[in-house]
Design an enzyme around this catalytic site. Structure first.
Site, PDB file in Angstrom:
ATOM      1  N   THR A  68       2.158  -0.812   2.472  1.00  0.00           N
ATOM      2  CA  THR A  68       1.531  -1.996   3.074  1.00  0.00           C
ATOM      3  C   THR A  68       0.678  -1.616   4.279  1.00  0.00           C
ATOM      4  OG1 THR A  68       3.341  -3.386   2.302  1.00  0.00           O
ATOM      5  CG2 THR A  68       1.969  -4.279   4.068  1.00  0.00           C
ATOM      6  N   CYS A  69       1.160  -0.668   5.064  1.00  0.00           N
ATOM      7  CA  CYS A  69       0.420  -0.239   6.251  1.00  0.00           C
ATOM      8  C   CYS A  69      -0.916   0.399   5.869  1.00  0.00           C
ATOM      9  CB  CYS A  69       1.256   0.746   7.063  1.00  0.00           C
ATOM     10  SG  CYS A  69       2.876   0.086   7.530  1.00  0.00           S
ATOM     11  N   SER A  70      -0.901   1.210   4.827  1.00  0.00           N
ATOM     12  CA  SER A  70      -2.089   1.959   4.420  1.00  0.00           C
ATOM     13  C   SER A  70      -3.048   1.163   3.539  1.00  0.00           C
ATOM     14  CB  SER A  70      -1.686   3.226   3.654  1.00  0.00           C
ATOM     15  OG  SER A  70      -1.099   4.156   4.524  1.00  0.00           O
TER      16      SER A  70
END
Length: 163
Positions: free
Chosen positions: A51-53
């Site tokens: 999700t972060c990337s």
């Protein structure tokens, strides 16, 4: 205690990393750094995580120019070391000027009261997913995600908080 609207950003050491591998890092005090500027500080649980990337960081990369046009600096923080943060910035084409903060020991997220135990996922102590807007070091907005969510701390939502 979790940082709240009206609070001042804490005096704690942060490490700003360059956006390319091997770039120099700079250690500064957050309260001093945030003085006399508008700053959006957003936190991701971990560099290179899905999700972060794929969502969180890319949203701020995509909208970076809009923040700058409004006079706002953007900083991404993660409980990762400076080498990981540099590699992540390079792999995600983070623009020059967008700040990447390596919070290797979690000191910053702990000072904000926004640390979280991710031991069940083999990640230890990490930062919660959040974004805050500070003006001259005073918090104007804090958006903390519910577990598994990625909405209120998005770049698009944070842009709505800037007048």
């Amino acid at each position: 205690m979790t940082i709240a609207v009206g609070d001042s950003l804490p005096s704690t050491r942060i490490e700003i990393v360059g956006n390319t591998l091997g770039a120099a890092t700079e250690q500064v005090d957050l309260a001093t750094f945030a003085a006399n500027r508008k700053l959006v500080l957003f936190s991701v649980p971990g560099a290179f995580t899905p999700t972060c990337s794929e969502q969180h960081l890319p949203g701020f990369v995509e909208h970076y120019r809009e923040f700058k046009d409004k006079g706002v600096d953007v900083a991404c923080v993660s409980v990762n070391d400076k080498f990981v943060m540099q590699a992540w910035a390079q792999s995600r084409n983070v623009p020059e000027g967008m700040l990447m903060i390596a919070d290797g020991n979690g000191d910053l997220v702990k000072a904000l009261g926004l640390d979280s135990d991710f031991s069940a996922y083999g990640m230890g102590t990490r930062g919660q997913r959040f974004a805050l807007l500070a003006d001259n070091g005073v918090v104007k907005s804090v958006e903390i995600e519910a577990p598994g969510e990625m909405r209120v701390s998005s770049a698009e939502n944070m842009l709505t908080h800037i007048s």
